[in-house]
Design a protein around this motif. Sequence first.
Motif, PDB file in Angstrom:
ATOM      1  N   ASN A 241      30.652   1.997  27.587  1.00 31.17           N
ATOM      2  CA  ASN A 241      30.063   2.634  28.772  1.00 31.17           C
ATOM      3  C   ASN A 241      28.758   3.324  28.428  1.00 31.17           C
ATOM      4  O   ASN A 241      27.793   3.269  29.190  1.00 31.17           O
ATOM      5  N   TRP A 242      28.737   4.008  27.286  1.00 31.56           N
ATOM      6  CA  TRP A 242      27.528   4.707  26.843  1.00 31.56           C
ATOM      7  C   TRP A 242      26.356   3.733  26.756  1.00 31.56           C
ATOM      8  O   TRP A 242      25.276   3.985  27.250  1.00 31.56           O
ATOM      9  N   LYS A 243      26.613   2.598  26.133  1.00 29.08           N
ATOM     10  CA  LYS A 243      25.562   1.599  25.938  1.00 29.08           C
ATOM     11  C   LYS A 243      25.089   1.035  27.280  1.00 29.08           C
ATOM     12  O   LYS A 243      23.889   0.930  27.528  1.00 29.08           O
ATOM     13  N   LYS A 244      26.030   0.685  28.153  1.00 24.64           N
ATOM     14  CA  LYS A 244      25.681   0.112  29.454  1.00 24.64           C
ATOM     15  C   LYS A 244      24.878   1.099  30.303  1.00 24.64           C
ATOM     16  O   LYS A 244      23.844   0.738  30.883  1.00 24.64           O
ATOM     17  N   VAL A 245      25.361   2.332  30.390  1.00 22.91           N
ATOM     18  CA  VAL A 245      24.692   3.345  31.217  1.00 22.91           C
ATOM     19  C   VAL A 245      23.293   3.636  30.690  1.00 22.91           C
ATOM     20  O   VAL A 245      22.321   3.712  31.455  1.00 22.91           O
ATOM     21  N   ASN A 246      23.158   3.783  29.389  1.00 17.97           N
ATOM     22  CA  ASN A 246      21.857   4.110  28.820  1.00 17.97           C
ATOM     23  C   ASN A 246      20.880   2.951  28.871  1.00 17.97           C
ATOM     24  O   ASN A 246      19.688   3.151  29.071  1.00 17.97           O
ATOM     25  N   MET A 247      21.363   1.733  28.707  1.00 21.12           N
ATOM     26  CA  MET A 247      20.474   0.581  28.816  1.00 21.12           C
ATOM     27  C   MET A 247      19.982   0.421  30.254  1.00 21.12           C
ATOM     28  O   MET A 247      18.797   0.182  30.492  1.00 21.12           O
ATOM     29  N   TYR A 248      20.875   0.595  31.219  1.00 20.82           N
ATOM     30  CA  TYR A 248      20.478   0.504  32.623  1.00 20.82           C
ATOM     31  C   TYR A 248      19.534   1.646  33.008  1.00 20.82           C
ATOM     32  O   TYR A 248      18.484   1.415  33.614  1.00 20.82           O
ATOM     33  N   GLY A 249      19.898   2.869  32.646  1.00 17.47           N
ATOM     34  CA  GLY A 249      19.067   4.021  32.993  1.00 17.47           C
ATOM     35  C   GLY A 249      17.686   3.956  32.372  1.00 17.47           C
ATOM     36  O   GLY A 249      16.686   4.264  33.027  1.00 17.47           O
ATOM     37  N   SER A 250      17.611   3.543  31.128  1.00 16.80           N
ATOM     38  CA  SER A 250      16.306   3.466  30.478  1.00 16.80           C
ATOM     39  C   SER A 250      15.476   2.322  31.048  1.00 16.80           C
ATOM     40  O   SER A 250      14.252   2.426  31.139  1.00 16.80           O
TER      41      SER A 250
ATOM     42  N   LYS B 153      29.268  11.593  33.073  1.00 14.99           N
ATOM     43  CA  LYS B 153      30.689  11.694  32.753  1.00 14.99           C
ATOM     44  C   LYS B 153      31.266  10.329  32.335  1.00 14.99           C
ATOM     45  O   LYS B 153      31.968  10.220  31.335  1.00 14.99           O
ATOM     46  N   ASN B 154      30.959   9.290  33.100  1.00 11.66           N
ATOM     47  CA  ASN B 154      31.485   7.963  32.783  1.00 11.66           C
ATOM     48  C   ASN B 154      30.890   7.402  31.501  1.00 11.66           C
ATOM     49  O   ASN B 154      31.525   6.605  30.821  1.00 11.66           O
ATOM     50  N   ALA B 155      29.686   7.783  31.167  1.00 13.98           N
ATOM     51  CA  ALA B 155      29.036   7.266  29.963  1.00 13.98           C
ATOM     52  C   ALA B 155      29.743   7.760  28.705  1.00 13.98           C
ATOM     53  O   ALA B 155      29.766   7.071  27.691  1.00 13.98           O
ATOM     54  N   LYS B 156      30.313   8.927  28.777  1.00 13.23           N
ATOM     55  CA  LYS B 156      30.942   9.518  27.596  1.00 13.23           C
ATOM     56  C   LYS B 156      32.377   9.037  27.357  1.00 13.23           C
ATOM     57  O   LYS B 156      32.982   9.375  26.360  1.00 13.23           O
ATOM     58  N   LYS B 157      32.902   8.215  28.262  1.00 11.94           N
ATOM     59  CA  LYS B 157      34.285   7.765  28.125  1.00 11.94           C
ATOM     60  C   LYS B 157      34.473   6.773  26.981  1.00 11.94           C
ATOM     61  O   LYS B 157      35.523   6.752  26.361  1.00 11.94           O
ATOM     62  N   SER B 158      33.470   5.941  26.729  1.00 13.95           N
ATOM     63  CA  SER B 158      33.583   4.964  25.647  1.00 13.95           C
ATOM     64  C   SER B 158      32.188   4.578  25.155  1.00 13.95           C
ATOM     65  O   SER B 158      31.187   4.802  25.842  1.00 13.95           O
ATOM     66  N   ASP B 159      32.158   3.981  23.975  1.00 13.45           N
ATOM     67  CA  ASP B 159      30.879   3.522  23.428  1.00 13.45           C
ATOM     68  C   ASP B 159      30.284   2.407  24.279  1.00 13.45           C
ATOM     69  O   ASP B 159      29.068   2.315  24.445  1.00 13.45           O
TER      70      ASP B 159
ATOM     71  N   ARG C 285      17.205  -0.786  23.703  1.00 13.56           N
ATOM     72  CA  ARG C 285      17.735  -1.678  22.677  1.00 13.56           C
ATOM     73  C   ARG C 285      19.220  -1.443  22.421  1.00 13.56           C
ATOM     74  O   ARG C 285      19.871  -2.250  21.775  1.00 13.56           O
ATOM     75  N   GLY C 286      19.753  -0.326  22.891  1.00 12.32           N
ATOM     76  CA  GLY C 286      21.168  -0.022  22.703  1.00 12.32           C
ATOM     77  C   GLY C 286      21.499   0.471  21.308  1.00 12.32           C
ATOM     78  O   GLY C 286      22.628   0.310  20.849  1.00 12.32           O
ATOM     79  N   THR C 287      20.539   1.092  20.634  1.00 15.18           N
ATOM     80  CA  THR C 287      20.759   1.534  19.259  1.00 15.18           C
ATOM     81  C   THR C 287      21.143   3.006  19.132  1.00 15.18           C
ATOM     82  O   THR C 287      21.407   3.466  18.025  1.00 15.18           O
ATOM     83  N   VAL C 288      21.207   3.721  20.238  1.00 18.17           N
ATOM     84  CA  VAL C 288      21.538   5.150  20.198  1.00 18.17           C
ATOM     85  C   VAL C 288      23.039   5.322  20.352  1.00 18.17           C
ATOM     86  O   VAL C 288      23.636   4.839  21.317  1.00 18.17           O
ATOM     87  N   LYS C 289      23.645   5.983  19.391  1.00 18.39           N
ATOM     88  CA  LYS C 289      25.083   6.247  19.456  1.00 18.39           C
ATOM     89  C   LYS C 289      25.360   7.392  20.418  1.00 18.39           C
ATOM     90  O   LYS C 289      24.481   8.195  20.726  1.00 18.39           O
ATOM     91  N   ARG C 290      26.594   7.476  20.860  1.00 11.97           N
ATOM     92  CA  ARG C 290      27.008   8.526  21.785  1.00 11.97           C
ATOM     93  C   ARG C 290      26.734   9.908  21.204  1.00 11.97           C
ATOM     94  O   ARG C 290      27.083  10.187  20.051  1.00 11.97           O
ATOM     95  N   ASN C 291      26.088  10.764  21.996  1.00 12.92           N
ATOM     96  CA  ASN C 291      25.765  12.120  21.563  1.00 12.92           C
ATOM     97  C   ASN C 291      25.536  12.996  22.790  1.00 12.92           C
ATOM     98  O   ASN C 291      25.562  12.516  23.915  1.00 12.92           O
TER      99      ASN C 291
END
Length: 71
Positions: free
Chosen positions: A50-59, A42-48, A28-34
């Motif tokens: 990127n974090w959202k895109k990487v985590n949505m794709y990975g999940s 590494k790329n996921a932590k560069k911006s919010d 759902r993209g509701t988890v903030k960077r942590n």
Amino acid sequence: MESTNSILGLLNVLFSVVCIFFNVPLLRGTVKRNNMYGYNFKNAKKSDENWKKVNMYGSKVFTIWEIYLLD
């Protein structure tokens, strides 16, 4: 032996359901960077963004895999 197989099969299903359950917020993209929860590359932590895109794709990929394992 049959009861052992039943127990292992039930544990497999239970584990898959729990993994899917924990992936829902990431999908759902509701988890903030942590540093504790999510796909911390590494790329996921560069911006919010990127974090959202990487985590949505990975999940999404992980959830599809878990559903495949349920079959």
